[in-house]
Write a protein that holds these residues in place. Structure first.
Motif, mmCIF file in Angstrom:
data_model
loop_
_atom_site.group_PDB
_atom_site.id
_atom_site.type_symbol
_atom_site.label_atom_id
_atom_site.label_comp_id
_atom_site.label_asym_id
_atom_site.label_seq_id
_atom_site.Cartn_x
_atom_site.Cartn_y
_atom_site.Cartn_z
ATOM 1 N N ASP A 221 0.806 -1.219 0.000
ATOM 2 C CA ASP A 221 0.000 0.000 0.000
ATOM 3 C C ASP A 221 0.839 1.269 0.000
ATOM 4 N N GLU A 222 1.869 1.339 0.845
ATOM 5 C CA GLU A 222 2.687 2.555 0.917
ATOM 6 C C GLU A 222 3.553 2.712 -0.324
ATOM 7 N N LEU A 223 4.166 1.642 -0.757
ATOM 8 C CA LEU A 223 5.058 1.709 -1.910
ATOM 9 C C LEU A 223 4.290 2.062 -3.178
ATOM 10 N N ALA A 224 3.043 1.604 -3.267
ATOM 11 C CA ALA A 224 2.232 1.843 -4.470
ATOM 12 C C ALA A 224 2.081 3.330 -4.774
ATOM 13 N N ASN A 225 2.119 4.160 -3.744
ATOM 14 C CA ASN A 225 1.981 5.609 -3.942
ATOM 15 C C ASN A 225 3.158 6.205 -4.702
ATOM 16 N N HIS A 226 4.256 5.467 -4.777
ATOM 17 C CA HIS A 226 5.472 5.989 -5.408
ATOM 18 C C HIS A 226 5.900 5.177 -6.632
ATOM 19 N N ALA A 227 5.114 4.168 -6.995
ATOM 20 C CA ALA A 227 5.480 3.284 -8.100
ATOM 21 C C ALA A 227 4.946 3.810 -9.428
ATOM 22 N N SER A 228 5.768 3.728 -10.462
ATOM 23 C CA SER A 228 5.309 4.084 -11.810
ATOM 24 C C SER A 228 4.366 3.031 -12.356
ATOM 25 N N GLU A 229 4.626 1.771 -12.009
ATOM 26 C CA GLU A 229 3.803 0.662 -12.465
ATOM 27 C C GLU A 229 4.069 -0.543 -11.573
ATOM 28 N N SER A 230 3.303 -1.597 -11.777
ATOM 29 C CA SER A 230 3.481 -2.790 -10.947
ATOM 30 C C SER A 230 3.360 -4.054 -11.788
ATOM 31 N N ILE A 231 3.935 -5.127 -11.250
ATOM 32 C CA ILE A 231 3.819 -6.458 -11.840
ATOM 33 C C ILE A 231 3.225 -7.368 -10.780
ATOM 34 N N ALA A 232 2.125 -8.011 -11.078
ATOM 35 C CA ALA A 232 1.444 -8.862 -10.103
ATOM 36 C C ALA A 232 2.243 -10.134 -9.845
ATOM 37 N N LEU A 233 2.189 -10.590 -8.598
ATOM 38 C CA LEU A 233 2.814 -11.861 -8.271
ATOM 39 C C LEU A 233 1.992 -13.009 -8.855
ATOM 40 N N GLY A 234 2.669 -14.017 -9.314
ATOM 41 C CA GLY A 234 2.016 -15.178 -9.901
ATOM 42 C C GLY A 234 3.060 -16.119 -10.454
ATOM 43 N N ASP A 235 2.615 -17.219 -11.005
ATOM 44 C CA ASP A 235 3.556 -18.204 -11.538
ATOM 45 C C ASP A 235 4.412 -17.642 -12.672
ATOM 46 N N ASP A 236 3.899 -16.609 -13.344
ATOM 47 C CA ASP A 236 4.619 -16.046 -14.486
ATOM 48 C C ASP A 236 5.342 -14.747 -14.152
ATOM 49 N N VAL A 237 5.535 -14.457 -12.843
ATOM 50 C CA VAL A 237 6.119 -13.172 -12.462
ATOM 51 C C VAL A 237 7.516 -12.994 -13.046
ATOM 52 N N GLU A 238 8.322 -14.054 -13.087
ATOM 53 C CA GLU A 238 9.676 -13.908 -13.627
ATOM 54 C C GLU A 238 9.639 -13.603 -15.120
ATOM 55 N N ASP A 239 8.744 -14.241 -15.846
ATOM 56 C CA ASP A 239 8.611 -13.953 -17.279
ATOM 57 C C ASP A 239 8.227 -12.493 -17.492
ATOM 58 N N LYS A 240 7.325 -11.993 -16.649
ATOM 59 C CA LYS A 240 6.888 -10.602 -16.790
ATOM 60 C C LYS A 240 8.020 -9.635 -16.451
ATOM 61 N N ILE A 241 8.841 -9.993 -15.466
ATOM 62 C CA ILE A 241 9.986 -9.146 -15.128
ATOM 63 C C ILE A 241 10.973 -9.097 -16.288
ATOM 64 N N VAL A 242 11.253 -10.248 -16.891
ATOM 65 C CA VAL A 242 12.169 -10.302 -18.034
ATOM 66 C C VAL A 242 11.630 -9.461 -19.186
ATOM 67 N N GLU A 243 10.328 -9.572 -19.440
ATOM 68 C CA GLU A 243 9.712 -8.781 -20.516
ATOM 69 C C GLU A 243 9.813 -7.289 -20.212
ATOM 70 N N LYS A 244 9.576 -6.921 -18.957
ATOM 71 C CA LYS A 244 9.625 -5.509 -18.583
ATOM 72 C C LYS A 244 11.046 -4.955 -18.713
ATOM 73 N N LEU A 245 12.035 -5.749 -18.346
ATOM 74 C CA LEU A 245 13.420 -5.304 -18.485
ATOM 75 C C LEU A 245 13.770 -5.058 -19.949
#
Length: 254
Positions: A221-245
């Motif tokens: 909740d606190e960090l969300a106020n300062h985040a440009s965007e977010s990636i949801a946790l899930g089985d594919d979180v690492e794939d989404k991180i790689v794509e975002k990078l």
């Protein structure tokens, strides 16, 4: 561009090392001219086991900003004052608290033998567990259990130290005042807007506030106020991180 990564809950999960999938993506960043920096609540000692040795000479910020390692050597360490440690130990006794305390390398532990945090404490057996008074200096204090934890947190906040309360784990995380991840970044010459940050918890707020772009993993909740965007946790979180990078690196190349 500089890319700064928290570790636990951001690019490594459930106490396991950063996977080769993520490490390979970080190496692609580097091959394209970007710098990779790690910034964790863990002391440097406990950052090493979750990163492959080929990353051990990278710039690492440990203890929420109290420690900095560059090219495999500790270059900055900021400790509590003697008066602060005396006051903290008095409160530990008053509230019958248990703790994990980190010096620059060794540590002290009085918590339960089955506390989950032990899985992350010196897993590579690089340090020694010593009595609290054997540390030349103390850079981080984690209160694991206490009578009236909320009241203790208020008393600790009066000591001119930084206190993060991790409600999901019900622990208090303390660093010397004016010590945070952004402070460590600026200490090594990184200016506001010169980096992209990835994080997941309250101790990443200072880092997010001064980043050109910030990516929150999961939700806080606190960090969300300062985040440009977010990636949801899930089985594919690492794939989404790689794509975002890959996406962010491509933007920087334009």
């Amino acid at each position: 561009m500089k890319f700064v990564f928290d570790l636990d809950g951001t690019i490594c999960f459930k106490g396991k090392p950063v996977t080769e999938k993520i490490l390979s993506a970080l190496e692609v960043l580097q091959s394209n001219g970007h710098q990779v920096i790690f910034a964790s609540a863990r002391p440097i000692r406990d950052m090493l086991p979750v990163l492959h040795e080929r990353f051990h000479t990278h710039t690492m910020i440990g203890g929420n900003g109290s420690l900095v390692s560059q090219r495999g050597q500790l270059t900055h360490a900021h400790a509590f004052s003697k008066d602060q440690i005396n006051a903290i130990t008095s409160l530990i006794q008053a509230y019958e608290a248990t703790y994990l305390i980190d010096g620059e390398w060794d540590y002290s532990y009085t918590g339960p033998s089955d506390h989950p945090i032990l899985n992350n404490v010196d897993p590579a057996k690089l340090a020694k567990m010593v009595d609290i008074d054997q540390h030349p200096s103390i850079v981080k204090v984690l209160i694991l259990t206490a009578n009236r934890m909320g009241e203790m947190a208020e008393r600790l906040s009066d000591l001119d130290v930084v206190v993060h309360r991790h409600k999901s784990e019900n622990v208090l995380d303390m660093s010397p005042n004016n010590i945070h991840k952004w402070g460590a970044l600026s200490k090594i010459g990184i200016e506001q807007g010169q980096y992209i940050a990835f994080g997941n918890d309250a101790n990443d707020i200072s880092m997010f506030m001064h980043a050109s772009h910030s990516v929150m993993i999961g939700h806080h909740d606190e960090l969300a106020n300062h985040a440009s965007e977010s990636i949801a946790l899930g089985d594919d979180v690492e794939d989404k991180i790689v794509e975002k990078l890959a996406y962010l690196a491509a933007l920087e190349a334009e």
